[in-house]
Design an enzyme around this catalytic site. Structure first.
Site, mmCIF file in Angstrom:
data_model
loop_
_atom_site.group_PDB
_atom_site.id
_atom_site.type_symbol
_atom_site.label_atom_id
_atom_site.label_comp_id
_atom_site.label_asym_id
_atom_site.label_seq_id
_atom_site.Cartn_x
_atom_site.Cartn_y
_atom_site.Cartn_z
ATOM 1 N N MET A 1 1.030 3.626 -1.712
ATOM 2 C CA MET A 1 2.361 3.581 -2.301
ATOM 3 C C MET A 1 2.607 4.757 -3.241
ATOM 4 O O MET A 1 3.711 5.306 -3.296
ATOM 5 C CB MET A 1 2.540 2.271 -3.070
ATOM 6 N N GLU A 2 1.594 5.137 -3.978
ATOM 7 C CA GLU A 2 1.779 6.146 -5.014
ATOM 8 C C GLU A 2 1.855 7.569 -4.471
ATOM 9 O O GLU A 2 2.730 8.333 -4.865
ATOM 10 C CB GLU A 2 0.658 6.045 -6.058
#
Length: 412
Positions: A138-139
């Site tokens: 996600m990051e």
């Protein structure tokens, strides 16, 4: 309070947490491509004024001068503080842009590549590999893009520019200490425009508290060492009381005629109590620990997927305080270990409301005889109660969910 819909989503940073949303990566990419520094008045005086504070933090003069070599405030960084729009996305749209078959497949490949590190981190910190992988995905798309800004210069720009000055001055001084301690060189300390850094996007203050030297080379290097980054993320979650061996939540199905009004009175309850209200897992399996406490989450209202969220969900939110983010992490983690898409489809044709549209909805409710007070675009308990009353009168599921479909119905 029953969470019937996801939090509003924006490009705005969770500035006090370790990481940033993937949606801001595109903006950071634009900065790295077209970053034309613009000098602000007295930048040299600003840098000189920082030295006594940095020295008091244990920063060496050599590291300080190296960190500020060539410093000039970055115009685009300050522009972003003024141009963060309100993002209007449904939870479905948020997840759809981030959780894909390709992303899950890449996560499975990374699980194989870093199995030894992830297994060791699980033994040490108690956090399942798929959760750590999902946050990494996600990051920064598993390290695919970690931001293109010099962290020291970005934080200095924000501090000098007067944007949340106390917060960013502390992050800046902390970043200088990280450089001085030899964990990374100034040129390789890169990240987002707001200072989030490395594979899993830690703010400097989070780095100081939770980063670990997992590979044992004497440095905590979340930029170049995947083991350090993954171990640090697991340590972060452990510090906020991750419950080993437990999941983040369950997708569930509601019975016909479910009493949403009664559910709204329940903030959290044991899974056995929710089950007594007719809620079951979509898999048909029993809850493995019926005494676990969860909350009901209906991000698209009664007509979309429903979830019972467990304590680990709130631990994920310590990384980014958004239900949508935590649901995306949990869902990606499930997909990485072989799970499929949600069992219940998302309602078609729905859309999120911006503040003006929410105020319009409140005006229409007032006009229809459901008093919500002065329309202000803020959906509070009074508006929610009015929505449920309108839904009951209209023969709709009285779930209190506010969305584009509800606004369209009110207009009709």
């Amino acid at each position: 309070m029953l969470h019937f819909f996801g939090q509003s989503l924006g490009i705005s940073k969770r500035l006090s947490s370790p990481a940033r949303l993937m949606s801001s990566l595109a903006l950071a990419a634009m900065l790295s491509i077209a970053s034309m520094p613009v000098a602000m008045a007295n930048s040299a005086d600003f840098v000189r004024s920082l030295w006594p504070q940095a020295e008091a933090r244990g920063v060496s003069r050599q590291a300080f001068e190296a960190a500020f070599a060539g410093y000039s405030p970055i115009r685009q960084v300050m522009e972003l503080t003024r141009k963060q729009p309100e993002f209007s996305q449904t939870v479905q749209q948020y997840l759809g842009k981030r959780i894909t078959d390709a992303q899950a497949q890449k996560g499975r490949a990374m699980r194989g590549e870093w199995n030894q590190t992830l297994s060791g981190a699980q033994q040490r910190y108690g956090v399942q590999p798929e959760i750590v992988l999902a946050i990494w995905g996600m990051e920064t798309n598993f390290g695919g893009y970690m931001g293109g800004n010099n962290t020291i210069h970005a934080l200095a720009t924000l501090t000098e520019g007067g944007y949340r000055t106390d917060f960013f001055r502390n992050e800046l001084l902390t970043a200088l200490r990280i450089v001085s301690d030899g964990h990374v060189t100034p040129s390789k300390m890169v990240g987002s425009w707001a200072g989030a850094m490395g594979h899993t996007q830690f703010m400097p203050s989070s780095f100081m508290r939770y980063a670990v030297d997992y590979n044992g080379d004497g440095r905590k290097d979340i930029w170049n060492s995947v083991p350090d980054a993954l171990g640090s993320t697991a340590n972060y979650l452990k510090a906020f009381n991750w419950r080993p061996g437990e999941t983040w939540g369950y997708e569930v199905k509601l019975p016909r005629g479910f009493d949403f009004a009664a559910a709204r009175q329940i903030e959290r309850a044991q899974l056995g109590k929710w089950q007594a209200m007719g809620i079951q897992r979509v898999s048909g399996k029993p809850f493995p620990r019926p005494n676990d406490v969860g909350r009901l989450y209906l991000p698209a209202g009664a007509n979309g997927p429903a979830f019972l969220l467990l304590p680990n969900f709130d631990v994920i939110k310590r990384y980014n305080n958004s239900d949508s983010y935590a649901l995306a992490v949990g869902h990606l983690a499930d997909r990485i270990i072989g799970g499929g898409d949600f069992a219940t489809p998302w309602p078609a044709g729905d859309y999120a409301l911006n503040k003006n549209q929410r105020a319009e909805l409140q005006s229409l409710l007032n006009r229809a005889g459901f008093n919500v007070g002065t329309p202000d675009g803020v959906i509070g308990p009074k508006t929610r109660a009015a929505v449920m009353a309108y839904q009951s009168r209209a023969g709709l599921a009285a779930d209190g969910h506010v969305s584009g479909r509800l606004l369209d119905a009110l207009k009709r």
